[in-house]
Design a protein around this motif. Structure first.
Motif, PDB file in Angstrom:
ATOM      1  N   LEU A 188      32.562  62.450  74.014  1.00  0.00           N
ATOM      2  CA  LEU A 188      32.534  60.835  75.418  1.00  0.00           C
ATOM      3  C   LEU A 188      31.599  60.497  76.202  1.00  0.00           C
ATOM      4  O   LEU A 188      31.124  59.295  76.236  1.00  0.00           O
ATOM      5  N   ALA A 189      30.340  61.476  75.963  1.00  0.00           N
ATOM      6  CA  ALA A 189      29.760  61.086  77.509  1.00  0.00           C
ATOM      7  C   ALA A 189      28.464  60.229  76.839  1.00  0.00           C
ATOM      8  O   ALA A 189      27.818  59.087  76.956  1.00  0.00           O
ATOM      9  N   SER A 190      28.780  60.770  74.629  1.00  0.00           N
ATOM     10  CA  SER A 190      27.562  59.986  74.315  1.00  0.00           C
ATOM     11  C   SER A 190      28.099  58.190  74.153  1.00  0.00           C
ATOM     12  O   SER A 190      27.342  57.386  73.224  1.00  0.00           O
ATOM     13  N   ILE A 191      29.271  58.741  73.360  1.00  0.00           N
ATOM     14  CA  ILE A 191      29.882  57.106  73.614  1.00  0.00           C
ATOM     15  C   ILE A 191      29.801  55.672  74.835  1.00  0.00           C
ATOM     16  O   ILE A 191      29.551  55.257  74.323  1.00  0.00           O
ATOM     17  N   ILE A 192      30.120  56.452  75.655  1.00  0.00           N
ATOM     18  CA  ILE A 192      29.866  55.529  76.890  1.00  0.00           C
ATOM     19  C   ILE A 192      28.803  55.464  77.154  1.00  0.00           C
ATOM     20  O   ILE A 192      28.718  54.163  77.364  1.00  0.00           O
ATOM     21  N   ARG A 193      27.449  55.937  77.028  1.00  0.00           N
ATOM     22  CA  ARG A 193      26.236  55.740  76.912  1.00  0.00           C
ATOM     23  C   ARG A 193      25.368  54.897  76.073  1.00  0.00           C
ATOM     24  O   ARG A 193      25.070  53.742  76.701  1.00  0.00           O
ATOM     25  N   ILE A 194      26.048  54.662  74.542  1.00  0.00           N
ATOM     26  CA  ILE A 194      26.315  54.273  73.724  1.00  0.00           C
ATOM     27  C   ILE A 194      26.747  52.619  74.056  1.00  0.00           C
ATOM     28  O   ILE A 194      26.001  51.383  74.257  1.00  0.00           O
ATOM     29  N   PHE A 195      27.723  52.831  74.145  1.00  0.00           N
ATOM     30  CA  PHE A 195      28.412  51.423  74.072  1.00  0.00           C
ATOM     31  C   PHE A 195      27.874  50.604  75.839  1.00  0.00           C
ATOM     32  O   PHE A 195      27.944  49.484  75.719  1.00  0.00           O
ATOM     33  N   ASN A 196      27.724  51.725  76.870  1.00  0.00           N
ATOM     34  CA  ASN A 196      26.722  50.619  77.671  1.00  0.00           C
ATOM     35  C   ASN A 196      25.680  50.308  77.764  1.00  0.00           C
ATOM     36  O   ASN A 196      25.255  49.149  78.419  1.00  0.00           O
ATOM     37  N   GLY A 197      24.903  51.174  76.532  1.00  0.00           N
ATOM     38  CA  GLY A 197      23.663  50.502  76.485  1.00  0.00           C
ATOM     39  C   GLY A 197      23.401  49.442  75.813  1.00  0.00           C
ATOM     40  O   GLY A 197      22.944  48.173  75.798  1.00  0.00           O
ATOM     41  N   GLN A 198      24.527  49.144  74.700  1.00  0.00           N
ATOM     42  CA  GLN A 198      25.079  48.413  73.996  1.00  0.00           C
ATOM     43  C   GLN A 198      25.154  47.221  74.464  1.00  0.00           C
ATOM     44  O   GLN A 198      24.553  45.651  74.254  1.00  0.00           O
ATOM     45  N   SER A 199      26.152  47.454  74.884  1.00  0.00           N
ATOM     46  CA  SER A 199      27.102  45.363  76.077  1.00  0.00           C
ATOM     47  C   SER A 199      25.725  45.000  77.022  1.00  0.00           C
ATOM     48  O   SER A 199      25.650  44.308  77.372  1.00  0.00           O
ATOM     49  N   ALA A 200      25.168  46.365  77.881  1.00  0.00           N
ATOM     50  CA  ALA A 200      24.230  45.728  78.614  1.00  0.00           C
ATOM     51  C   ALA A 200      22.390  45.148  77.911  1.00  0.00           C
ATOM     52  O   ALA A 200      22.433  43.753  78.121  1.00  0.00           O
ATOM     53  N   THR A 201      22.733  45.662  76.778  1.00  0.00           N
ATOM     54  CA  THR A 201      21.188  44.752  76.083  1.00  0.00           C
ATOM     55  C   THR A 201      22.093  43.358  75.707  1.00  0.00           C
ATOM     56  O   THR A 201      21.640  42.614  76.113  1.00  0.00           O
ATOM     57  N   SER A 202      23.390  43.033  74.763  1.00  0.00           N
ATOM     58  CA  SER A 202      24.331  42.195  74.661  1.00  0.00           C
ATOM     59  C   SER A 202      24.065  40.923  75.427  1.00  0.00           C
ATOM     60  O   SER A 202      23.639  39.401  75.750  1.00  0.00           O
ATOM     61  N   CYS A 203      24.760  41.569  77.336  1.00  0.00           N
ATOM     62  CA  CYS A 203      24.884  40.265  78.227  1.00  0.00           C
ATOM     63  C   CYS A 203      23.288  40.204  78.546  1.00  0.00           C
ATOM     64  O   CYS A 203      23.313  38.720  78.844  1.00  0.00           O
ATOM     65  N   ARG A 204      21.930  41.071  78.448  1.00  0.00           N
ATOM     66  CA  ARG A 204      21.282  40.098  79.054  1.00  0.00           C
ATOM     67  C   ARG A 204      20.480  39.139  78.053  1.00  0.00           C
ATOM     68  O   ARG A 204      19.514  37.991  78.587  1.00  0.00           O
ATOM     69  N   GLN A 205      21.120  39.488  76.912  1.00  0.00           N
ATOM     70  CA  GLN A 205      20.201  37.897  76.202  1.00  0.00           C
ATOM     71  C   GLN A 205      21.077  36.572  76.675  1.00  0.00           C
ATOM     72  O   GLN A 205      20.434  35.677  76.486  1.00  0.00           O
ATOM     73  N   TYR A 206      22.020  36.968  77.051  1.00  0.00           N
ATOM     74  CA  TYR A 206      22.965  35.808  78.039  1.00  0.00           C
ATOM     75  C   TYR A 206      22.489  35.451  79.107  1.00  0.00           C
ATOM     76  O   TYR A 206      23.460  34.885  79.728  1.00  0.00           O
ATOM     77  N   GLY A 207      22.057  36.407  79.647  1.00  0.00           N
ATOM     78  CA  GLY A 207      21.480  35.582  81.123  1.00  0.00           C
ATOM     79  C   GLY A 207      22.031  36.326  81.906  1.00  0.00           C
ATOM     80  O   GLY A 207      22.104  36.288  83.572  1.00  0.00           O
ATOM     81  N   ILE A 208      23.076  37.705  81.778  1.00  0.00           N
ATOM     82  CA  ILE A 208      23.623  38.065  82.980  1.00  0.00           C
ATOM     83  C   ILE A 208      23.215  39.956  82.000  1.00  0.00           C
ATOM     84  O   ILE A 208      22.258  40.456  81.541  1.00  0.00           O
ATOM     85  N   HIS A 209      22.253  40.254  83.977  1.00  0.00           N
ATOM     86  CA  HIS A 209      21.498  40.910  84.063  1.00  0.00           C
ATOM     87  C   HIS A 209      21.997  42.108  84.882  1.00  0.00           C
ATOM     88  O   HIS A 209      21.947  43.173  84.588  1.00  0.00           O
ATOM     89  N   LYS A 210      23.412  42.055  85.882  1.00  0.00           N
ATOM     90  CA  LYS A 210      23.802  43.280  86.348  1.00  0.00           C
ATOM     91  C   LYS A 210      25.509  43.364  85.585  1.00  0.00           C
ATOM     92  O   LYS A 210      26.197  42.536  85.887  1.00  0.00           O
TER      93      LYS A 210
END
Length: 58
Positions: free
Chosen positions: A34-56
């Motif tokens: 579960l910890a690895s899935i949460i880490r992967i999901f948080n990282g990928q979604s944060a990276t995707s959002c940064r492309q659209y100017g969402i930084h937090k």
């Protein structure tokens, strides 16, 4: 979420996207934790959002 499922480390069962959080039910496959899935999901979604100017996000 689709990318993680396509990697065949989880199987999504259901999800509901709320205004400020996500409910996601999935089955762990392979040797994923579960910890690895949460880490992967948080990282990928944060990276995707940064492309659209969402930084937090998380």
């Amino acid at each position: 979420m689709q990318q993680i499922e396509q990697q065949q480390i989880i199987k999504s069962i259901a999800f509901v996207l709320m205004p400020d959080h996500l409910h996601w039910q999935f089955q762990l496959l392979e040797l994923a934790t579960l910890a690895s899935i949460i880490r992967i999901f948080n990282g990928q979604s944060a990276t995707s959002c940064r492309q659209y100017g969402i930084h937090k996000l998380w």
